[in-house]
Design a protein around this motif. Sequence first.
Motif, PDB file in Angstrom:
ATOM      1  N   LEU A  48       0.812  -1.214   0.000  1.00 44.97           N
ATOM      2  CA  LEU A  48       0.000   0.000   0.000  1.00 44.97           C
ATOM      3  C   LEU A  48       0.854   1.276   0.000  1.00 44.97           C
ATOM      4  O   LEU A  48       0.319   2.380  -0.166  1.00 44.97           O
ATOM      5  CB  LEU A  48      -0.929   0.017   1.220  1.00 44.97           C
ATOM      6  N   LEU A  49       2.193   1.134   0.219  1.00 45.11           N
ATOM      7  CA  LEU A  49       3.060   2.310   0.295  1.00 45.11           C
ATOM      8  C   LEU A  49       3.328   2.865  -1.106  1.00 45.11           C
ATOM      9  O   LEU A  49       3.608   2.100  -2.048  1.00 45.11           O
ATOM     10  CB  LEU A  49       4.390   1.967   0.959  1.00 45.11           C
ATOM     11  N   PRO A  50       3.246   4.174  -1.288  1.00 45.88           N
ATOM     12  CA  PRO A  50       3.562   4.777  -2.602  1.00 45.88           C
ATOM     13  C   PRO A  50       5.063   4.651  -2.915  1.00 45.88           C
ATOM     14  O   PRO A  50       5.899   4.732  -2.012  1.00 45.88           O
ATOM     15  CB  PRO A  50       3.136   6.229  -2.430  1.00 45.88           C
ATOM     16  N   GLU A  51       5.415   4.449  -4.140  1.00 40.31           N
ATOM     17  CA  GLU A  51       6.819   4.285  -4.516  1.00 40.31           C
ATOM     18  C   GLU A  51       7.550   5.625  -4.498  1.00 40.31           C
ATOM     19  O   GLU A  51       6.994   6.665  -4.825  1.00 40.31           O
ATOM     20  CB  GLU A  51       6.910   3.674  -5.924  1.00 40.31           C
ATOM     21  N   GLY A  52       8.860   5.541  -4.067  1.00 40.83           N
ATOM     22  CA  GLY A  52       9.739   6.703  -4.118  1.00 40.83           C
ATOM     23  C   GLY A  52       9.665   7.640  -2.924  1.00 40.83           C
ATOM     24  O   GLY A  52      10.544   8.470  -2.729  1.00 40.83           O
ATOM     25  N   LYS A  53       8.648   7.527  -2.077  1.00 39.66           N
ATOM     26  CA  LYS A  53       8.505   8.465  -0.942  1.00 39.66           C
ATOM     27  C   LYS A  53       9.213   7.957   0.308  1.00 39.66           C
ATOM     28  O   LYS A  53       9.758   8.741   1.086  1.00 39.66           O
ATOM     29  CB  LYS A  53       7.015   8.688  -0.653  1.00 39.66           C
ATOM     30  N   TYR A  54       9.249   6.652   0.518  1.00 41.17           N
ATOM     31  CA  TYR A  54       9.769   6.087   1.762  1.00 41.17           C
ATOM     32  C   TYR A  54      11.140   5.447   1.528  1.00 41.17           C
ATOM     33  O   TYR A  54      11.328   4.733   0.522  1.00 41.17           O
ATOM     34  CB  TYR A  54       8.803   5.023   2.310  1.00 41.17           C
ATOM     35  N   GLU A  55      12.070   5.688   2.441  1.00 39.48           N
ATOM     36  CA  GLU A  55      13.415   5.086   2.385  1.00 39.48           C
ATOM     37  C   GLU A  55      13.534   4.026   3.484  1.00 39.48           C
ATOM     38  O   GLU A  55      13.332   4.321   4.656  1.00 39.48           O
ATOM     39  CB  GLU A  55      14.480   6.174   2.588  1.00 39.48           C
ATOM     40  N   ARG A  56      13.826   2.780   3.038  1.00 38.45           N
ATOM     41  CA  ARG A  56      13.900   1.685   4.016  1.00 38.45           C
ATOM     42  C   ARG A  56      15.092   1.916   4.954  1.00 38.45           C
ATOM     43  O   ARG A  56      16.200   2.210   4.542  1.00 38.45           O
ATOM     44  CB  ARG A  56      14.042   0.344   3.291  1.00 38.45           C
ATOM     45  N   LYS A  57      14.849   1.739   6.295  1.00 39.31           N
ATOM     46  CA  LYS A  57      15.880   1.967   7.323  1.00 39.31           C
ATOM     47  C   LYS A  57      16.231   0.684   8.071  1.00 39.31           C
ATOM     48  O   LYS A  57      17.379   0.436   8.445  1.00 39.31           O
ATOM     49  CB  LYS A  57      15.384   3.024   8.324  1.00 39.31           C
ATOM     50  N   GLN A  58      15.223  -0.164   8.359  1.00 30.15           N
ATOM     51  CA  GLN A  58      15.469  -1.376   9.157  1.00 30.15           C
ATOM     52  C   GLN A  58      14.416  -2.413   8.813  1.00 30.15           C
ATOM     53  O   GLN A  58      13.241  -2.086   8.595  1.00 30.15           O
ATOM     54  CB  GLN A  58      15.421  -1.047  10.665  1.00 30.15           C
ATOM     55  N   THR A  59      14.844  -3.691   8.768  1.00 31.97           N
ATOM     56  CA  THR A  59      13.920  -4.796   8.490  1.00 31.97           C
ATOM     57  C   THR A  59      13.752  -5.629   9.753  1.00 31.97           C
ATOM     58  O   THR A  59      14.737  -6.035  10.374  1.00 31.97           O
ATOM     59  CB  THR A  59      14.465  -5.690   7.362  1.00 31.97           C
ATOM     60  N   LEU A  60      12.505  -5.877  10.109  1.00 32.28           N
ATOM     61  CA  LEU A  60      12.178  -6.708  11.258  1.00 32.28           C
ATOM     62  C   LEU A  60      11.523  -7.996  10.772  1.00 32.28           C
ATOM     63  O   LEU A  60      11.242  -8.167   9.568  1.00 32.28           O
ATOM     64  CB  LEU A  60      11.231  -5.969  12.198  1.00 32.28           C
ATOM     65  N   THR A  61      11.210  -8.887  11.672  1.00 30.71           N
ATOM     66  CA  THR A  61      10.599 -10.167  11.306  1.00 30.71           C
ATOM     67  C   THR A  61       9.259  -9.972  10.623  1.00 30.71           C
ATOM     68  O   THR A  61       8.978 -10.571   9.588  1.00 30.71           O
ATOM     69  CB  THR A  61      10.415 -11.048  12.564  1.00 30.71           C
ATOM     70  N   ASN A  62       8.428  -9.108  11.191  1.00 35.05           N
ATOM     71  CA  ASN A  62       7.064  -8.941  10.671  1.00 35.05           C
ATOM     72  C   ASN A  62       6.783  -7.537  10.152  1.00 35.05           C
ATOM     73  O   ASN A  62       5.631  -7.192   9.866  1.00 35.05           O
ATOM     74  CB  ASN A  62       6.029  -9.270  11.757  1.00 35.05           C
ATOM     75  N   ALA A  63       7.818  -6.701  10.100  1.00 33.95           N
ATOM     76  CA  ALA A  63       7.572  -5.315   9.687  1.00 33.95           C
ATOM     77  C   ALA A  63       8.824  -4.702   9.070  1.00 33.95           C
ATOM     78  O   ALA A  63       9.925  -5.248   9.174  1.00 33.95           O
ATOM     79  CB  ALA A  63       7.115  -4.492  10.886  1.00 33.95           C
ATOM     80  N   GLU A  64       8.631  -3.553   8.429  1.00 35.41           N
ATOM     81  CA  GLU A  64       9.717  -2.761   7.886  1.00 35.41           C
ATOM     82  C   GLU A  64       9.630  -1.355   8.471  1.00 35.41           C
ATOM     83  O   GLU A  64       8.534  -0.839   8.729  1.00 35.41           O
ATOM     84  CB  GLU A  64       9.612  -2.681   6.359  1.00 35.41           C
ATOM     85  N   ARG A  65      10.824  -0.753   8.676  1.00 33.73           N
ATOM     86  CA  ARG A  65      10.870   0.615   9.195  1.00 33.73           C
ATOM     87  C   ARG A  65      11.455   1.531   8.125  1.00 33.73           C
ATOM     88  O   ARG A  65      12.469   1.197   7.480  1.00 33.73           O
ATOM     89  CB  ARG A  65      11.700   0.672  10.483  1.00 33.73           C
ATOM     90  N   PHE A  66      10.797   2.729   7.975  1.00 30.26           N
ATOM     91  CA  PHE A  66      11.180   3.662   6.919  1.00 30.26           C
ATOM     92  C   PHE A  66      11.380   5.057   7.516  1.00 30.26           C
ATOM     93  O   PHE A  66      10.928   5.357   8.621  1.00 30.26           O
ATOM     94  CB  PHE A  66      10.081   3.733   5.852  1.00 30.26           C
ATOM     95  N   ILE A  67      12.058   5.892   6.720  1.00 31.85           N
ATOM     96  CA  ILE A  67      12.149   7.317   7.057  1.00 31.85           C
ATOM     97  C   ILE A  67      11.811   8.104   5.805  1.00 31.85           C
ATOM     98  O   ILE A  67      11.872   7.596   4.675  1.00 31.85           O
ATOM     99  CB  ILE A  67      13.543   7.729   7.576  1.00 31.85           C
ATOM    100  N   THR A  68      11.481   9.390   6.048  1.00 35.67           N
ATOM    101  CA  THR A  68      11.247  10.303   4.923  1.00 35.67           C
ATOM    102  C   THR A  68      12.113  11.546   5.145  1.00 35.67           C
ATOM    103  O   THR A  68      12.486  11.850   6.298  1.00 35.67           O
ATOM    104  CB  THR A  68       9.776  10.733   4.849  1.00 35.67           C
TER     105      THR A  68
END
Length: 870
Positions: A476-496
């Motif tokens: 559901l996340l729009p492309e190009g707006k979010y920068e991946r910061k950390q990967t977890l088991t069940n989730a992803e963390r992003f920054i803008t």
Amino acid sequence: MSTYTPMIQQYLKIKAQYKDCFLFFRLGDFYEMFFEDALAASRELEITLTSRDGGAEERIPMCGIPYHSAENYIKNLVEKGFKVAICEQVEDPKTAKGVVKRDVVQLITPGTVMEGSMLEEKENNFLASISEFPGQTFVITYNDLSTGETSVARVTSGWESVLSELFNQPVKEIVVSPDLPENYQTDLQQRLQITVSYQLECGVDNSFASLTEHIWEDNQLLEGFGRMLNYLQNTQKRSLDHLQPARIIQLQEYMSLDMFSKRNLELTQTILRKGKQGSLLWVLDQTVTAMGARMLKKWLERPLLNKKAIEQRFAVVEAFLEQYFERESIRDALKSVYDLERLSGRVSYGNVNARDLIQVKHSLQKIPVIKQLLSQFKSESVRSLAEGIDDLQELAALLDESIKEDAPLTIKEGGIIKDGFNRTLDDYRDASRNGKKWITELEQREKQETNIKSLKIGYNRVFGYYIEVTRANLHLLPEGKYERKQTLTNAERFITPELKEKESLILEAEEKSVDLEYQLFVELREKVKQFIPDLQALAEKISNLDVLQSFATISEINNYVKPSFNEKREISIEKGRHPVVEKVMKNESFVPNDVKMDEASEVLLITGPNMSGKSTYMRQLALTAIMAQIGCFVPCEKAELPVFDQIFTRIGAADDLVSGQSTFMVEMLEARHAITRATENSLILLDEIGRGTSTYDGMALAQAIIEYVHEHVKAKTLFSTHYHELTSLENTLKSVKNVHVRAEEYNGNVVFLHQIQPGAADESYGIHVAKLAELPDELITRASEILKQLETGQNQATLPEKSEPVHQVAKEPEQQMSFFEVKEQRPSSDKHRSTEEGALVRELRHLNILEMTPLEAMNALYELQKKAKK
């Protein structure tokens, strides 16, 4: 040294300067100990002993404790009498070249404890020093680092007087010159069980001139104070601004209580349990502040000799008794006053926190209330207590406008300073608060734009702020707006970019805010430091007030009365009571007794059975005198007393195991101490002197002591004894009076009435006491038989029928010593002389020696000899 690693070499160099201490050597988040320290610490603290490679062939013993929980470990070691040197990193590890520089920043010893958890709230923690001078003169200096109070006293009567002065003072450590005689050092360590430290340097720097104004011209007192001051400087390595000017204790202005009397009378702690409960201090302590409790103990250890000063205290106590409601209001107000003395010490020492300053504020806010209450009393003595009390409202206002009520314990994490106190701080806080509000708004906006209900914005110290999205919603996340910061088991963390920019502003504001708060708190602490002398002066006045209201409160609870003093050396106590025994008995009724000693009676000879109350009667007189001379009312219906300069006691039997002396030797030493130092203005209590040796030896010593006190010392003396033969002294010594404790026999059992009556006791009732102790019936029966035999003159032990003798003793022929050889009278021209000699012979013939006690026979012989010499 060269075989060890650089870090171990550093440790050994520092340890060489602190050989008598545990060296807590900071390594990261731990204090580590090595070699002998590690072996000893693992044993004393019951922690795991390990080892490490130190560069040598053998591994080095090592143990450690977390630095954040070191306080309890330090407390444990200090309570056992050890010293702890705290060695910290003194440079930034990031900029260090090679081994990080370390140094000892503080030496914690039993006498220099500052942390509240290591201190007894109601007791001083004294560090003392002793300096010796020619002529058996000593200077003792006392310092309580936690309160800053310092005092000096000169003792001119020898080493035993030094021990008596130190005994029962809360001295935890004593500083001496390395040259002090070894036997003196042994006495301090073994007899008084005090940690001994050494300091040679005695000079006083000019920067401490304000502390030595009263003693500057007295070289002995100055040297004694200097030894203490140098030790504090060497061990504490920080500000000592809270030290108060040295006060001179003029020992001659106070009642002298030697170490035997302090112990036997159980003034501040009991003999058996070594605790406060059961002592006179336990009864009298109705103080409501920690400062007052410490002051009460000081007064109890030093009763006054100045009658005017005592009566000033009486006047206040009497006024407090007359106005109950005002006194109770003062008690309530005092309950909100914290320990200003120790709080002042913490301010100076630099370990005060925001909550401590809140306690200072609350205390100061109660001072105007207390002053107002004092002004409502009719008595000028009470109203004058309010004079000179500075309520320090300027300081109270400063603390009120600066410190938050719910401030945290730590001072480096913010949350201390109130809004509105500093404009810059308010700006930082506003930026931080608005930034966080923006973060909350961003989270709501992102949820709506992405239609991800579980999206959230979080924060941690490693990555800062981030947007977290579960794996199920990543599409559901729009492309190009979010920068991946950390990967977890069940989730992803992003920054803008927008979030990162705001994060920088928020964190910068928070960091600057915390740093500024710490800076403001340090500045505030420095401002409070300027008020330390005023806080200490206020603390002393509040302490005095607290002790005096305590005297009034306990006097009302226990029906104590105001005593009076006379110059005639007369004692007149009507229905006196023992304050401690009375309290312990609770609902049981204590039997009161009179004490009457006029100028014609110097010695009361007390007889009566064991357990009847002889010792209680003697002690209650001493405790009554002490209570009177500290300004407290006393337990009786009426009391008139002289002012006693000294009290000496020989009560109770105990071996002195430390010095290897028997019960009897201890008894003789204490008796000697009393009769050689007492004056006619002293009080002497001697309980069953001579019982530790054979009957005749004991009896002879007891009589000789009574005669010596009667003829030479002339002090008021209470002498209890089981030697009934001594009661005849009333007939030969004009100032000796017999009294006895009444007991009655009922149905074969003894009943102790605990009543003091004139005259001598007729029985000891020893077997009855043994019966009360539930000794075997057979033993009691046999003892009664032997007693009858002894009373009828059969003074040799007999064995019951059908029993085998343990051993045979050769019986020597009995011989009756001839006291006089009566020769035939020669004719004399001096008829008068002949008549007198004839009368002397007739008197001798009429003496029935066989029915006389040995003491009566000796007295009769003494009288006959006096007549013969004439």
